[in-house]
Enzyme design. Sequence first.
Site, PDB file in Angstrom:
ATOM      1  NE  ARG A 236      -4.249  -1.447   0.169  1.00 13.96           N
ATOM      2  CZ  ARG A 236      -4.348  -2.512  -0.604  1.00 13.96           C
ATOM      3  NH1 ARG A 236      -3.337  -2.849  -1.406  1.00 13.96           N
ATOM      4  NH2 ARG A 236      -5.437  -3.266  -0.597  1.00 13.96           N
ATOM      5  CD  GLU A 265      -2.831   3.592  -5.371  1.00 17.19           C
ATOM      6  OE1 GLU A 265      -3.676   2.669  -5.309  1.00 17.19           O
ATOM      7  OE2 GLU A 265      -1.592   3.402  -5.379  1.00 17.19           O
ATOM      8  CG  HIS A 283      -2.802  -0.177  -6.760  1.00 19.77           C
ATOM      9  ND1 HIS A 283      -3.288   0.434  -5.636  1.00 19.77           N
ATOM     10  CD2 HIS A 283      -2.756  -1.504  -6.451  1.00 19.77           C
ATOM     11  CE1 HIS A 283      -3.529  -0.461  -4.683  1.00 19.77           C
ATOM     12  NE2 HIS A 283      -3.214  -1.666  -5.176  1.00 19.77           N
TER      13      HIS A 283
END
Length: 317
Positions: A236, A265, A283
């Site tokens: 994360r 993000e 991601h």
Amino acid sequence: MSGSNARPAVLMTGAYPQWDMDALASQYDLLCLFDVANKDAFITENTARIRAIATRGDLGASAELMGRLPNLEIVSVFGVGTDSVDLPYARTRGIKVTNTPDVLTDDVADLGVALLLAAARQVPQNDRLVRAGTWPQGGLPLVTRVSGKKVGIVGMGRIGAAVAKRLNGFDCKISYFARSEKDGSPFRFEPDLLTLARASEFLIVTLSGGESTKDMINTDVLAALGQDGILVNVSRGTTVDEPALIEALQNRTIKGAGLDVFWNEPNINPAFFALDNAVLQPHHASGTVETRKAMGQLVRDNLSAHFAGKPLLTPVA
């Protein structure tokens, strides 16, 4: 809520792949929050009907949202991370929470190794060099070998163990930091994160998110990793002190980084774009057809189990 034969109403906070949307729509009355302009009015209009939330790891479910739904029974998360779900509030209400672990472990581990290889071997930089037509001019920079190197894994859960298994095949010397030593692990446990960083040439972060791991990779850890070290983060964005990482990359306190996750993000710090020693991914570690189909199936299986009065497959709360 209407009669007992009515299909359960499921609030979707974000879109899933179309194959999942179609499958869910065949079983439930889908209320797609992401498709409406006035979300507040939409929730108010449907508040009493909603019995489930189908969400994603990046969207979660806040206490404020759950608090508006008096008949909410379950929150099913498309993803492993539940740090965006207010779990304490869900527990106080008896709202069940599920996620999709295991099915994405291999893909995340694969990308972690890919990012390490890309950063160490400077794959993106050399791709640009070839495309620019400057290869014939020679002077290619030497890069860093991965095989046989010392690797520190921060967090030895499912994904950390899968990364270790892969890098063991590269004859890497693997140590790990975790809350406690893992019974049966063939790899060396290091209870001190700074000591692990000092002893590692590559540091791979596979921690879970949340307050307990926030900024765990900080200035001191990056300095301990050192000028020849490479950081990889497939956990994360919150686990890394991002300003400290950017500064370390700018000042060459560490050699490089491979990153799939970021603080803000998808609107990440533009300072990353100027760094020639960082490999950036959106991601997307679990973004394979195979894994996304398995994740969607697990979301649906948890919802089906709940509404059939059966045990949940992957309960979190």
